[in-house]
Design a protein around this motif. Structure first.
Motif, PDB file in Angstrom:
ATOM      1  N   LEU A  51      -7.201   4.839   7.718  1.00 22.97           N
ATOM      2  CA  LEU A  51      -7.318   4.920   6.256  1.00 22.97           C
ATOM      3  C   LEU A  51      -6.324   3.987   5.573  1.00 22.97           C
ATOM      4  O   LEU A  51      -6.652   3.338   4.580  1.00 22.97           O
ATOM      5  N   LEU A  52      -5.108   3.901   6.112  1.00 22.62           N
ATOM      6  CA  LEU A  52      -4.096   3.019   5.519  1.00 22.62           C
ATOM      7  C   LEU A  52      -4.443   1.549   5.709  1.00 22.62           C
ATOM      8  O   LEU A  52      -4.107   0.717   4.866  1.00 22.62           O
ATOM      9  N   VAL A  53      -5.084   1.216   6.826  1.00 23.75           N
ATOM     10  CA  VAL A  53      -5.490  -0.169   7.065  1.00 23.75           C
ATOM     11  C   VAL A  53      -6.548  -0.590   6.046  1.00 23.75           C
ATOM     12  O   VAL A  53      -6.544  -1.726   5.575  1.00 23.75           O
ATOM     13  N   ARG A  54      -7.434   0.332   5.687  1.00 23.34           N
ATOM     14  CA  ARG A  54      -8.532   0.009   4.771  1.00 23.34           C
ATOM     15  C   ARG A  54      -8.091  -0.114   3.315  1.00 23.34           C
ATOM     16  O   ARG A  54      -8.623  -0.926   2.568  1.00 23.34           O
ATOM     17  N   ALA A  55      -7.138   0.745   2.890  1.00 26.10           N
ATOM     18  CA  ALA A  55      -6.726   0.742   1.485  1.00 26.10           C
ATOM     19  C   ALA A  55      -5.412   1.502   1.329  1.00 26.10           C
ATOM     20  O   ALA A  55      -5.129   2.406   2.117  1.00 26.10           O
ATOM     21  N   PRO A  56      -4.608   1.145   0.331  1.00 29.53           N
ATOM     22  CA  PRO A  56      -3.394   1.923   0.051  1.00 29.53           C
ATOM     23  C   PRO A  56      -3.770   3.356  -0.307  1.00 29.53           C
ATOM     24  O   PRO A  56      -4.789   3.601  -0.961  1.00 29.53           O
ATOM     25  N   ARG A  57      -2.952   4.304   0.153  1.00 30.00           N
ATOM     26  CA  ARG A  57      -3.245   5.734  -0.057  1.00 30.00           C
ATOM     27  C   ARG A  57      -1.992   6.488  -0.465  1.00 30.00           C
ATOM     28  O   ARG A  57      -0.884   6.106  -0.127  1.00 30.00           O
ATOM     29  N   THR A  58      -2.194   7.602  -1.153  1.00 29.60           N
ATOM     30  CA  THR A  58      -1.096   8.504  -1.484  1.00 29.60           C
ATOM     31  C   THR A  58      -1.077   9.655  -0.481  1.00 29.60           C
ATOM     32  O   THR A  58      -2.054   9.876   0.248  1.00 29.60           O
TER      33      THR A  58
END
Length: 74
Positions: free
Chosen positions: A12-19
């Motif tokens: 998930l972090l590779v695909r997009a920044p996340r909180t």
């Protein structure tokens, strides 16, 4: 916690920044464990601070600010 959940988090972090709240919802990993993993990944230079995201809560009728974590492609 299974390795699959951590792998999901990294994906998930590779695909997009996340909180943290986003990662918690998407992976089912508890917040304390997520923070430990994010701290370790940040210490290794794999994850970087991606700024802050403002989220409006209808329930609380207020804004919340969450740190954003982003995969470091270097």
């Amino acid at each position: 916690m299974t390795v699959a959940r951590v792998t999901d988090m990294i994906g998930l972090l590779v695909r997009a920044p996340r909180t943290v709240p986003e990662l918690r919802t998407l992976t089912g990993i508890s917040e304390p464990r997520l923070r430990v993993w994010l701290q370790a990944l940040t210490a290794e230079g794999l994850v970087v601070d991606g700024g802050r995201r403002e989220v409006w809560s209808e329930t609380a009728n207020r804004h919340y600010f969450h740190n954003v974590y982003a995969w470091n492609p270097q």
